[in-house]
Every structure is written in structure tokens, then in C-alpha cells.
Scaffold this motif. Structure first.
Motif, PDB file in Angstrom:
ATOM      1  N   CYS A   7      -5.628  35.710  28.637  1.00 27.06           N
ATOM      2  CA  CYS A   7      -6.319  34.933  27.603  1.00 27.06           C
ATOM      3  C   CYS A   7      -5.382  33.841  27.102  1.00 27.06           C
ATOM      4  O   CYS A   7      -4.230  34.102  26.752  1.00 27.06           O
ATOM      5  CB  CYS A   7      -6.746  35.836  26.451  1.00 27.06           C
ATOM      6  SG  CYS A   7      -7.583  34.923  25.138  1.00 27.06           S
ATOM      7  N   ALA A   9      -6.370  31.718  24.616  1.00 27.89           N
ATOM      8  CA  ALA A   9      -6.918  31.240  23.348  1.00 27.89           C
ATOM      9  C   ALA A   9      -5.894  31.307  22.223  1.00 27.89           C
ATOM     10  O   ALA A   9      -6.087  30.706  21.165  1.00 27.89           O
ATOM     11  CB  ALA A   9      -8.169  32.032  22.986  1.00 27.89           C
ATOM     12  N   CYS A  10      -4.806  32.065  22.429  1.00 30.16           N
ATOM     13  CA  CYS A  10      -3.716  32.086  21.439  1.00 30.16           C
ATOM     14  C   CYS A  10      -2.451  32.520  22.165  1.00 30.16           C
ATOM     15  O   CYS A  10      -2.522  32.979  23.307  1.00 30.16           O
ATOM     16  CB  CYS A  10      -4.053  32.984  20.248  1.00 30.16           C
ATOM     17  SG  CYS A  10      -3.474  34.678  20.417  1.00 30.16           S
ATOM     18  N   VAL A  12      -0.597  35.079  22.063  1.00 35.30           N
ATOM     19  CA  VAL A  12      -0.400  36.509  22.364  1.00 35.30           C
ATOM     20  C   VAL A  12      -0.590  36.764  23.858  1.00 35.30           C
ATOM     21  O   VAL A  12       0.166  37.517  24.492  1.00 35.30           O
ATOM     22  CB  VAL A  12      -1.359  37.385  21.521  1.00 35.30           C
ATOM     23  CG1 VAL A  12      -1.278  38.846  21.930  1.00 35.30           C
ATOM     24  CG2 VAL A  12      -1.019  37.232  20.041  1.00 35.30           C
ATOM     25  N   GLY A  13      -1.599  36.133  24.456  1.00 33.94           N
ATOM     26  CA  GLY A  13      -1.789  36.226  25.908  1.00 33.94           C
ATOM     27  C   GLY A  13      -2.250  37.579  26.405  1.00 33.94           C
ATOM     28  O   GLY A  13      -1.696  38.118  27.375  1.00 33.94           O
ATOM     29  N   CYS A  14      -3.266  38.161  25.790  1.00 31.26           N
ATOM     30  CA  CYS A  14      -3.794  39.457  26.240  1.00 31.26           C
ATOM     31  C   CYS A  14      -4.280  39.357  27.686  1.00 31.26           C
ATOM     32  O   CYS A  14      -4.785  38.318  28.110  1.00 31.26           O
ATOM     33  CB  CYS A  14      -4.978  39.879  25.368  1.00 31.26           C
ATOM     34  SG  CYS A  14      -4.548  40.143  23.650  1.00 31.26           S
ATOM     35  N   ASN A  33      -9.006  42.635  25.369  1.00 36.86           N
ATOM     36  CA  ASN A  33      -8.880  41.635  24.304  1.00 36.86           C
ATOM     37  C   ASN A  33      -8.522  42.313  22.987  1.00 36.86           C
ATOM     38  O   ASN A  33      -9.015  43.393  22.695  1.00 36.86           O
ATOM     39  CB  ASN A  33     -10.190  40.866  24.152  1.00 36.86           C
ATOM     40  CG  ASN A  33     -11.368  41.786  23.901  1.00 36.86           C
ATOM     41  OD1 ASN A  33     -11.674  42.626  24.753  1.00 36.86           O
ATOM     42  ND2 ASN A  33     -11.995  41.656  22.758  1.00 36.86           N
ATOM     43  N   SER A  34      -7.653  41.645  22.218  1.00 35.99           N
ATOM     44  CA  SER A  34      -7.302  42.168  20.896  1.00 35.99           C
ATOM     45  C   SER A  34      -8.173  41.595  19.803  1.00 35.99           C
ATOM     46  O   SER A  34      -8.102  42.029  18.656  1.00 35.99           O
ATOM     47  CB  SER A  34      -5.841  41.856  20.555  1.00 35.99           C
ATOM     48  OG  SER A  34      -4.993  42.492  21.463  1.00 35.99           O
ATOM     49  N   CYS A  35      -8.971  40.580  20.126  1.00 36.19           N
ATOM     50  CA  CYS A  35      -9.862  40.000  19.122  1.00 36.19           C
ATOM     51  C   CYS A  35     -11.075  39.384  19.817  1.00 36.19           C
ATOM     52  O   CYS A  35     -11.116  39.288  21.050  1.00 36.19           O
ATOM     53  CB  CYS A  35      -9.126  38.962  18.273  1.00 36.19           C
ATOM     54  SG  CYS A  35      -8.872  37.401  19.118  1.00 36.19           S
ATOM     55  N   ARG A  37     -12.114  36.385  20.037  1.00 42.31           N
ATOM     56  CA  ARG A  37     -11.930  35.131  20.780  1.00 42.31           C
ATOM     57  C   ARG A  37     -11.669  35.404  22.253  1.00 42.31           C
ATOM     58  O   ARG A  37     -11.989  34.589  23.115  1.00 42.31           O
ATOM     59  CB  ARG A  37     -10.773  34.330  20.176  1.00 42.31           C
ATOM     60  CG  ARG A  37     -11.146  33.659  18.864  1.00 42.31           C
ATOM     61  CD  ARG A  37      -9.920  33.159  18.152  1.00 42.31           C
ATOM     62  NE  ARG A  37      -9.279  32.075  18.871  1.00 42.31           N
ATOM     63  CZ  ARG A  37      -8.018  31.703  18.680  1.00 42.31           C
ATOM     64  NH1 ARG A  37      -7.259  32.327  17.813  1.00 42.31           N
ATOM     65  NH2 ARG A  37      -7.514  30.705  19.353  1.00 42.31           N
ATOM     66  N   GLY A  38     -11.066  36.553  22.539  1.00 41.12           N
ATOM     67  CA  GLY A  38     -10.788  36.907  23.934  1.00 41.12           C
ATOM     68  C   GLY A  38     -12.074  37.110  24.721  1.00 41.12           C
ATOM     69  O   GLY A  38     -12.144  36.785  25.910  1.00 41.12           O
TER      70      GLY A  38
HETATM   71  S1  SF4 Z   1      -7.725  38.226  22.911  1.00 40.70           S
HETATM   72 FE1  SF4 Z   1      -7.335  37.389  20.873  1.00 40.70          FE
HETATM   73  S2  SF4 Z   1      -5.259  38.097  20.394  1.00 40.70           S
HETATM   74 FE2  SF4 Z   1      -5.513  38.334  22.620  1.00 40.70          FE
HETATM   75  S3  SF4 Z   1      -4.731  36.379  23.482  1.00 40.70           S
HETATM   76 FE3  SF4 Z   1      -6.950  36.140  23.223  1.00 40.70          FE
HETATM   77  S4  SF4 Z   1      -7.160  35.165  21.223  1.00 40.70           S
HETATM   78 FE4  SF4 Z   1      -5.095  36.024  21.315  1.00 40.70          FE
END
Ligand code: SF4
Length: 120
Positions: A7, A9-10, A12-14, A33-35, A37-38
Motif C-alpha cells: 500500500c 497510500a501512506c 507505513v506500507g502495509c 490493511n491497517s486502515c 485507505r488500504g
Molecule cells: S493500509 Fe492504511 S496504514 Fe497501511 S499503508 Fe495503507 S494507508 Fe497506511
């Protein structure tokens, strides 16, 4: 078939695993995904992959011959070659400030191309 992607989107790179899932309203299930947005990122990546484009344009009136540029948002992967062709034939003249507008609304995609660095 499953797809495993990082990911972006931030920072963290899940690590996301995306499955085709007929029972889901989006037709996909995302895991890892941790949130939220993932989920959005993962589904978009398999249905309409897109990237922030970086490249360079010709530069006049400076010691270096090219200016690094980037898009202000993501563009579809299948438009990247067309955008790179436009960058190849675009010429700007120094001085340039970082963030200066180089190409407005490239290919009508709703994103601009801006200078990625300052050149005196
Ligand atoms: S899933 Fe959420 S926390 Fe994980 S990288 Fe994507 S945006 Fe970041």
C-alpha cells in the motif's frame, strides 16, 4: 487469482492481499490493511492502476540540460507513455522554483506537472 502489493497510500506500507470476491459489493476483498485507505488503494490498484509520474523536461539557460518534474496527483498507468512523450518535447527556461507549474492539466487528466527542484 490473488494479488499482493504494498500500500502506497501512506509511509507505513502495509502488505495488501487482494482477492476476487463475488460476494463483496466491490467484487474484491482486501487483507493486510491497517486502515480503510488500504482497501480503497488495493481495489483501485487492481481495477485502475495509477501512479504519480516523475520525469524530466528540457531546460534552457542553466548548467543542467534537464529539469526533474512530477505530477501533482496519480495518473492511470496506461497514460504514462503518452505523458512521457509530452515531457520529452517540453522545454522550460531557468530560473525555475520548486513547485512551478510546467504543464497544466496534462492530457486533460486533472493533474498538473510541476518542477521537482529549483534551478537558478
Ligand atoms: S493500509 Fe492504511 S496504514 Fe497501511 S499503508 Fe495503507 S494507508 Fe497506511
Amino acid at each position: 487469482m490473488n494479488r499482493i502489493i504494498k500500500c502506497k497510500a501512506c509511509p507505513v506500507g502495509c502488505e495488501l492481499t487482494i482477492y476476487k470476491d463475488q460476494l463483496s459489493p466491490t467484487e474484491y476483498t482486501v487483507e493486510g490493511n491497517s486502515c480503510g485507505r488500504g482497501i480503497e488503494f488495493g481495489i483501485k490498484e487492481v481495477t485502475e492502476p495509477s501512479r504519480v509520474l516523475t520525469g524530466r523536461v528540457l531546460l534552457k539557460n542553466a548548467a543542467m540540460k534537464h529539469l526533474p518534474v512530477k505530477t501533482t496527483g496519480v495518473i492511470p498507468k496506461d497514460k504514462i507513455d503518452d505523458c512521457l512523450e509530452i515531457l520529452k518535447t517540453t522545454e522550460v527556461t531557468a530560473p525555475i522554483k520548486k513547485g512551478d507549474l510546467i504543464i497544466e492539466n496534462i492530457l486533460g487528466l486533472g493533474v498538473d506537472v510541476i518542477a521537482a527542484r529549483r534551478v537558478k
